[in-house]
Design a protein around this motif. Structure first.
Motif, PDB file in Angstrom:
ATOM      1  N   ALA A  47       0.869  -1.183   0.000  1.00  0.00           N
ATOM      2  CA  ALA A  47       0.000   0.000   0.000  1.00  0.00           C
ATOM      3  C   ALA A  47       0.902   1.227   0.000  1.00  0.00           C
ATOM      4  O   ALA A  47       1.189   1.804   1.056  1.00  0.00           O
ATOM      5  CB  ALA A  47      -0.931  -0.017   1.203  1.00  0.00           C
ATOM      6  N   GLN A  48       1.359   1.593  -1.185  1.00  0.00           N
ATOM      7  CA  GLN A  48       2.317   2.686  -1.318  1.00  0.00           C
ATOM      8  C   GLN A  48       1.755   3.970  -0.708  1.00  0.00           C
ATOM      9  O   GLN A  48       0.644   4.387  -1.027  1.00  0.00           O
ATOM     10  CB  GLN A  48       2.656   2.917  -2.782  1.00  0.00           C
ATOM     11  CG  GLN A  48       3.750   3.937  -2.981  1.00  0.00           C
ATOM     12  CD  GLN A  48       4.164   4.059  -4.436  1.00  0.00           C
ATOM     13  OE1 GLN A  48       3.564   3.484  -5.319  1.00  0.00           O
ATOM     14  NE2 GLN A  48       5.199   4.825  -4.667  1.00  0.00           N
ATOM     15  N   GLY A  49       2.516   4.547   0.212  1.00  0.00           N
ATOM     16  CA  GLY A  49       2.108   5.792   0.856  1.00  0.00           C
ATOM     17  C   GLY A  49       1.530   5.598   2.243  1.00  0.00           C
ATOM     18  O   GLY A  49       1.383   6.552   3.001  1.00  0.00           O
ATOM     19  N   ILE A  50       1.198   4.370   2.604  1.00  0.00           N
ATOM     20  CA  ILE A  50       0.664   4.089   3.944  1.00  0.00           C
ATOM     21  C   ILE A  50       1.824   4.094   4.941  1.00  0.00           C
ATOM     22  O   ILE A  50       2.906   3.606   4.644  1.00  0.00           O
ATOM     23  CB  ILE A  50      -0.056   2.721   3.971  1.00  0.00           C
ATOM     24  CG1 ILE A  50      -1.388   2.808   3.231  1.00  0.00           C
ATOM     25  CG2 ILE A  50      -0.262   2.209   5.380  1.00  0.00           C
ATOM     26  CD1 ILE A  50      -2.484   3.524   3.967  1.00  0.00           C
ATOM     27  N   MET A  51       1.561   4.637   6.111  1.00  0.00           N
ATOM     28  CA  MET A  51       2.543   4.628   7.187  1.00  0.00           C
ATOM     29  C   MET A  51       2.020   3.775   8.342  1.00  0.00           C
ATOM     30  O   MET A  51       0.806   3.620   8.501  1.00  0.00           O
ATOM     31  CB  MET A  51       2.803   6.055   7.667  1.00  0.00           C
ATOM     32  CG  MET A  51       3.460   6.930   6.617  1.00  0.00           C
ATOM     33  SD  MET A  51       3.870   8.536   7.290  1.00  0.00           S
ATOM     34  CE  MET A  51       2.808   9.584   6.323  1.00  0.00           C
ATOM     35  N   ALA A  83     -16.055  -6.038   7.556  1.00  0.00           N
ATOM     36  CA  ALA A  83     -16.397  -6.632   8.851  1.00  0.00           C
ATOM     37  C   ALA A  83     -15.158  -7.158   9.579  1.00  0.00           C
ATOM     38  O   ALA A  83     -15.227  -7.467  10.768  1.00  0.00           O
ATOM     39  CB  ALA A  83     -17.403  -7.764   8.671  1.00  0.00           C
ATOM     40  N   GLY A  84     -14.041  -7.243   8.887  1.00  0.00           N
ATOM     41  CA  GLY A  84     -12.805  -7.716   9.490  1.00  0.00           C
ATOM     42  C   GLY A  84     -12.022  -6.567  10.104  1.00  0.00           C
ATOM     43  O   GLY A  84     -12.577  -5.519  10.435  1.00  0.00           O
ATOM     44  N   THR A  85     -10.727  -6.788  10.252  1.00  0.00           N
ATOM     45  CA  THR A  85      -9.850  -5.762  10.819  1.00  0.00           C
ATOM     46  C   THR A  85      -8.715  -5.468   9.863  1.00  0.00           C
ATOM     47  O   THR A  85      -8.437  -6.250   8.946  1.00  0.00           O
ATOM     48  CB  THR A  85      -9.264  -6.210  12.170  1.00  0.00           C
ATOM     49  OG1 THR A  85      -8.453  -7.365  11.970  1.00  0.00           O
ATOM     50  CG2 THR A  85     -10.364  -6.523  13.175  1.00  0.00           C
ATOM     51  N   GLY A  86      -8.046  -4.349  10.101  1.00  0.00           N
ATOM     52  CA  GLY A  86      -6.910  -3.981   9.284  1.00  0.00           C
ATOM     53  C   GLY A  86      -5.886  -3.215  10.094  1.00  0.00           C
ATOM     54  O   GLY A  86      -6.244  -2.476  11.009  1.00  0.00           O
ATOM     55  N   THR A  87      -4.631  -3.433   9.760  1.00  0.00           N
ATOM     56  CA  THR A  87      -3.541  -2.697  10.377  1.00  0.00           C
ATOM     57  C   THR A  87      -2.570  -2.262   9.291  1.00  0.00           C
ATOM     58  O   THR A  87      -2.520  -2.864   8.213  1.00  0.00           O
ATOM     59  CB  THR A  87      -2.786  -3.554  11.419  1.00  0.00           C
ATOM     60  OG1 THR A  87      -2.335  -4.751  10.792  1.00  0.00           O
ATOM     61  CG2 THR A  87      -3.664  -3.887  12.610  1.00  0.00           C
ATOM     62  N   CYS A  88      -1.817  -1.221   9.584  1.00  0.00           N
ATOM     63  CA  CYS A  88      -0.873  -0.683   8.607  1.00  0.00           C
ATOM     64  C   CYS A  88       0.557  -0.885   9.060  1.00  0.00           C
ATOM     65  O   CYS A  88       0.851  -0.903  10.253  1.00  0.00           O
ATOM     66  CB  CYS A  88      -1.117   0.814   8.419  1.00  0.00           C
ATOM     67  SG  CYS A  88      -2.725   1.187   7.730  1.00  0.00           S
ATOM     68  N   GLY A  89       1.411  -1.046   8.082  1.00  0.00           N
ATOM     69  CA  GLY A  89       2.853  -1.050   8.287  1.00  0.00           C
ATOM     70  C   GLY A  89       3.432  -0.003   7.352  1.00  0.00           C
ATOM     71  O   GLY A  89       2.690   0.708   6.673  1.00  0.00           O
ATOM     72  N   ALA A  90       4.713   0.102   7.298  1.00  0.00           N
ATOM     73  CA  ALA A  90       5.352   1.042   6.381  1.00  0.00           C
ATOM     74  C   ALA A  90       5.191   0.525   4.956  1.00  0.00           C
ATOM     75  O   ALA A  90       5.895  -0.377   4.532  1.00  0.00           O
ATOM     76  CB  ALA A  90       6.824   1.203   6.740  1.00  0.00           C
ATOM     77  N   GLY A  91       4.208   1.059   4.235  1.00  0.00           N
ATOM     78  CA  GLY A  91       3.958   0.644   2.857  1.00  0.00           C
ATOM     79  C   GLY A  91       3.154  -0.622   2.701  1.00  0.00           C
ATOM     80  O   GLY A  91       3.069  -1.165   1.604  1.00  0.00           O
TER      81      GLY A  91
END
Length: 111
Positions: A47-51, A83-91
């Motif tokens: 996910a380019q641009g996600i921090m 309905a699920g979950t999501g978390t972000c990492g660097a990219g």
């Protein structure tokens, strides 16, 4: 000393506002990309641009004017992902769902 209206603060504020006004980051979740033998099923995508500190909103990327069968398949897959979950990492973005979507789906992440 750096007062709160210094150049660094203004630049950081401008950067944050620009991110808010940008288009959603589009990611594809492949039906075959879910891992795990039982729920939760997990998929990590670029996910380019996600921090890592981002908490984006999930937004639909269903094409305007999509045929009814495409709308129905998208709606089912999107509701499972939402309905699920999501978390972000660097990219990266990692999704966890409790049922595997039957079709590939493109979703947007609005930061």
């Amino acid at each position: 000393q750096g007062d709160k209206f210094g150049a660094e603060h203004i630049n950081a504020t401008n950067e944050a506002v620009n991110r808010l006004n940008s288009a959603p980051i589009r990611v594809t979740l492949a039906a075959a990309g879910w891992t795990g033998e039982s729920a939760p099923y997990i998929q990590t995508v670029q996910a380019q641009g996600i921090m890592a500190e981002d908490t984006p909103l999930l937004v639909s990327q269903l094409a305007d004017g999509a045929p009814l069968d495409v709308q129905q398949a998208y709606s089912k897959a999107y509701s499972i992902v939402a309905a699920g979950t999501g978390t972000c990492g660097a990219g990266t973005a990692t999704f966890k769902v409790y049922k595997k979507p039957a079709t590939d789906i493109i979703v947007g992440l609005k930061v």
